[in-house]
Design a protein around this motif. Structure first.
Motif, PDB file in Angstrom:
ATOM      1  N   ILE A   6       0.860  -1.180   0.000  1.00  0.00           N
ATOM      2  CA  ILE A   6       0.000   0.000   0.000  1.00  0.00           C
ATOM      3  C   ILE A   6       0.898   1.233   0.000  1.00  0.00           C
ATOM      4  O   ILE A   6       1.789   1.361   0.846  1.00  0.00           O
ATOM      5  CB  ILE A   6      -0.928   0.021   1.242  1.00  0.00           C
ATOM      6  CG1 ILE A   6      -1.790  -1.250   1.279  1.00  0.00           C
ATOM      7  CG2 ILE A   6      -1.797   1.279   1.245  1.00  0.00           C
ATOM      8  CD1 ILE A   6      -2.686  -1.363   2.512  1.00  0.00           C
ATOM      9  N   ALA A   7       0.695   2.119  -0.974  1.00  0.00           N
ATOM     10  CA  ALA A   7       1.482   3.346  -1.085  1.00  0.00           C
ATOM     11  C   ALA A   7       0.646   4.519  -0.589  1.00  0.00           C
ATOM     12  O   ALA A   7      -0.490   4.693  -1.034  1.00  0.00           O
ATOM     13  CB  ALA A   7       1.883   3.574  -2.538  1.00  0.00           C
ATOM     14  N   ILE A   8       1.188   5.291   0.336  1.00  0.00           N
ATOM     15  CA  ILE A   8       0.475   6.488   0.803  1.00  0.00           C
ATOM     16  C   ILE A   8       1.383   7.697   0.568  1.00  0.00           C
ATOM     17  O   ILE A   8       2.424   7.842   1.220  1.00  0.00           O
ATOM     18  CB  ILE A   8       0.086   6.387   2.293  1.00  0.00           C
ATOM     19  CG1 ILE A   8      -0.759   5.121   2.535  1.00  0.00           C
ATOM     20  CG2 ILE A   8      -0.670   7.651   2.736  1.00  0.00           C
ATOM     21  CD1 ILE A   8      -1.224   4.937   3.974  1.00  0.00           C
ATOM     22  N   ASP A   9       1.009   8.517  -0.389  1.00  0.00           N
ATOM     23  CA  ASP A   9       1.788   9.716  -0.687  1.00  0.00           C
ATOM     24  C   ASP A   9       0.965  10.956  -0.389  1.00  0.00           C
ATOM     25  O   ASP A   9      -0.260  10.887  -0.252  1.00  0.00           O
ATOM     26  CB  ASP A   9       2.181   9.727  -2.173  1.00  0.00           C
ATOM     27  CG  ASP A   9       3.172   8.628  -2.520  1.00  0.00           C
ATOM     28  OD1 ASP A   9       4.266   8.617  -1.919  1.00  0.00           O
ATOM     29  OD2 ASP A   9       2.858   7.782  -3.386  1.00  0.00           O
ATOM     30  N   GLY A  10       1.651  12.080  -0.352  1.00  0.00           N
ATOM     31  CA  GLY A  10       0.940  13.333  -0.156  1.00  0.00           C
ATOM     32  C   GLY A  10       1.858  14.395   0.418  1.00  0.00           C
ATOM     33  O   GLY A  10       3.019  14.114   0.733  1.00  0.00           O
ATOM     34  N   PRO A  11       1.355  15.616   0.535  1.00  0.00           N
ATOM     35  CA  PRO A  11       2.166  16.723   1.037  1.00  0.00           C
ATOM     36  C   PRO A  11       2.492  16.587   2.525  1.00  0.00           C
ATOM     37  O   PRO A  11       1.960  15.712   3.210  1.00  0.00           O
ATOM     38  CB  PRO A  11       1.285  17.947   0.770  1.00  0.00           C
ATOM     39  CG  PRO A  11      -0.104  17.417   0.792  1.00  0.00           C
ATOM     40  CD  PRO A  11      -0.014  16.037   0.209  1.00  0.00           C
ATOM     41  N   VAL A 149      -3.654  23.444   3.743  1.00  0.00           N
ATOM     42  CA  VAL A 149      -2.404  23.794   4.438  1.00  0.00           C
ATOM     43  C   VAL A 149      -2.699  24.298   5.855  1.00  0.00           C
ATOM     44  O   VAL A 149      -1.962  24.008   6.802  1.00  0.00           O
ATOM     45  CB  VAL A 149      -1.539  24.779   3.600  1.00  0.00           C
ATOM     46  CG1 VAL A 149      -2.157  26.147   3.521  1.00  0.00           C
ATOM     47  CG2 VAL A 149      -0.123  24.852   4.148  1.00  0.00           C
ATOM     48  N   GLU A 150      -3.814  25.012   6.022  1.00  0.00           N
ATOM     49  CA  GLU A 150      -4.260  25.466   7.354  1.00  0.00           C
ATOM     50  C   GLU A 150      -4.415  24.287   8.309  1.00  0.00           C
ATOM     51  O   GLU A 150      -3.918  24.293   9.436  1.00  0.00           O
ATOM     52  CB  GLU A 150      -5.663  26.105   7.241  1.00  0.00           C
ATOM     53  CG  GLU A 150      -5.726  27.483   6.665  1.00  0.00           C
ATOM     54  CD  GLU A 150      -5.303  28.547   7.662  1.00  0.00           C
ATOM     55  OE1 GLU A 150      -5.498  28.338   8.878  1.00  0.00           O
ATOM     56  OE2 GLU A 150      -4.780  29.583   7.214  1.00  0.00           O
ATOM     57  N   GLU A 151      -5.123  23.278   7.819  1.00  0.00           N
ATOM     58  CA  GLU A 151      -5.411  22.106   8.637  1.00  0.00           C
ATOM     59  C   GLU A 151      -4.121  21.326   8.937  1.00  0.00           C
ATOM     60  O   GLU A 151      -3.918  20.851  10.056  1.00  0.00           O
ATOM     61  CB  GLU A 151      -6.429  21.212   7.910  1.00  0.00           C
ATOM     62  CG  GLU A 151      -6.736  19.876   8.573  1.00  0.00           C
ATOM     63  CD  GLU A 151      -7.381  20.004   9.951  1.00  0.00           C
ATOM     64  OE1 GLU A 151      -7.862  21.101  10.311  1.00  0.00           O
ATOM     65  OE2 GLU A 151      -7.377  18.978  10.668  1.00  0.00           O
ATOM     66  N   LEU A 172       4.781  27.691  11.082  1.00  0.00           N
ATOM     67  CA  LEU A 172       4.589  26.291  10.685  1.00  0.00           C
ATOM     68  C   LEU A 172       3.958  26.211   9.300  1.00  0.00           C
ATOM     69  O   LEU A 172       4.357  25.408   8.460  1.00  0.00           O
ATOM     70  CB  LEU A 172       3.671  25.571  11.675  1.00  0.00           C
ATOM     71  CG  LEU A 172       4.305  24.973  12.922  1.00  0.00           C
ATOM     72  CD1 LEU A 172       3.227  24.328  13.788  1.00  0.00           C
ATOM     73  CD2 LEU A 172       5.362  23.940  12.549  1.00  0.00           C
ATOM     74  N   LYS A 173       2.965  27.065   9.093  1.00  0.00           N
ATOM     75  CA  LYS A 173       2.259  27.075   7.824  1.00  0.00           C
ATOM     76  C   LYS A 173       3.229  27.396   6.677  1.00  0.00           C
ATOM     77  O   LYS A 173       3.224  26.731   5.645  1.00  0.00           O
ATOM     78  CB  LYS A 173       1.150  28.132   7.883  1.00  0.00           C
ATOM     79  CG  LYS A 173      -0.113  27.712   7.184  1.00  0.00           C
ATOM     80  CD  LYS A 173      -1.271  28.620   7.516  1.00  0.00           C
ATOM     81  CE  LYS A 173      -1.386  29.752   6.538  1.00  0.00           C
ATOM     82  NZ  LYS A 173      -2.544  30.625   6.856  1.00  0.00           N
TER      83      LYS A 173
END
Ligand code: C5P
Length: 222
Positions: A6-11, A149-151, A172-173
């Motif tokens: 299982i591949a999980i990608d994202g920012p 990005v806020e979350e 952080l943002k």
């Protein structure tokens, strides 16, 4: 019975590692945190004073070190040459330099080889930026996990608070946005949704809801 990846990608800060860990636990799969590997190299390079703009020197350093992701009960530790660097690789210094280190093709080629080797050992969940597009293009399930990005900054802020680390939300943002920008614009294997990935927009979802959804998808594909 065929092996499943299982591949999980994202920012950055989308909750990939928390979700990947949960999914792996629930399915009794191995969890492979590929970001931790790039962080471990960044830590070693900072320690050794290697020029982070020099892909060849970084590659040379990488060829001399072992990076292990150790699973002891439910705690995962990261070792560089047997030294426990689990805490150190989450430092501000490592975080702000890891995108530069991981932008070098020579570094990535070697890392990807190690990641594929780890993934071969059995059913596994890998999280990162290029798992579905590059590391495991044949993964049975690919997820692209996003959130505003806020979350993402809010979640990171709360993580820090829980650990007693003071942080500035706006800062952080900015850092998260900067890292995404660097990771998605590099030439070699940038952060990108694979065409066959299922996108999960998690801004309004809990970690458990996201994990449930992925487990359901995984079960449909076995
Ligand atoms: O996932 P994490 O935030 O710990 O990743 C740290 C950094 O490592 C990312 O910002 C990215 O620069 C790099 N990375 C990568 N490819 C991966 C995993 C992480 O380039 N598969």
């Amino acid at each position: 019975n065929k092996q499943m990846n299982i591949a999980i990608d994202g920012p950055a800060g989308a909750g990939k590692s928390t979700v990947a860990k949960l999914v792996a636990e629930r399915l009794s799969f191995l969890y492979i945190d590929t970001g931790a590997m790039y962080r471990a190299l960044t830590y070693a390079a900072l320690e050794e004073g290697v020029d982070l703009k020099d892909g060849q020197s970084l590659h040379k350093l990488l060829s001399k070190i072992t990076i292990s992701l150790n699973h002891e009960e439910s705690r995962i530790t990261v070792l560089v040459n047997q030294k426990d660097v689990t805490e150190e690789i989450r430092s501000k210094e490592v975080t702000s330099n890891v995108s530069l280190v991981s932008s070098h093709e020579q570094v990535r080629v070697e890392m990807v080889e190690r990641q594929r080797e780890l993934a071969k050992s059995g059913n596994s969940v890998l999280d990162g930026r290029d798992i579905g597009t590059f590391v495991l293009p044949n993964a049975q399930l690919k997820v692209f996990l996003t959130a505003s990005v806020e979350e993402r900054a809010r979640r990171r802020f709360e993580e820090h608070e829980a650990k007693g680390i003071a942080s500035d939300f706006e800062q952080l943002k900015k850092e998260i946005a900067k890292r995404d920008e660097l990771d998605s614009t590099r030439d070699f294997a940038p952060l990108k949704k694979a065409i066959d990935a299922v996108e999960i927009e998690s801004t309004k979802m809990s970690i458990h809801e996201v994990a449930e959804k992925i487990i359901k998808l995984a079960k449909e594909r076995t």
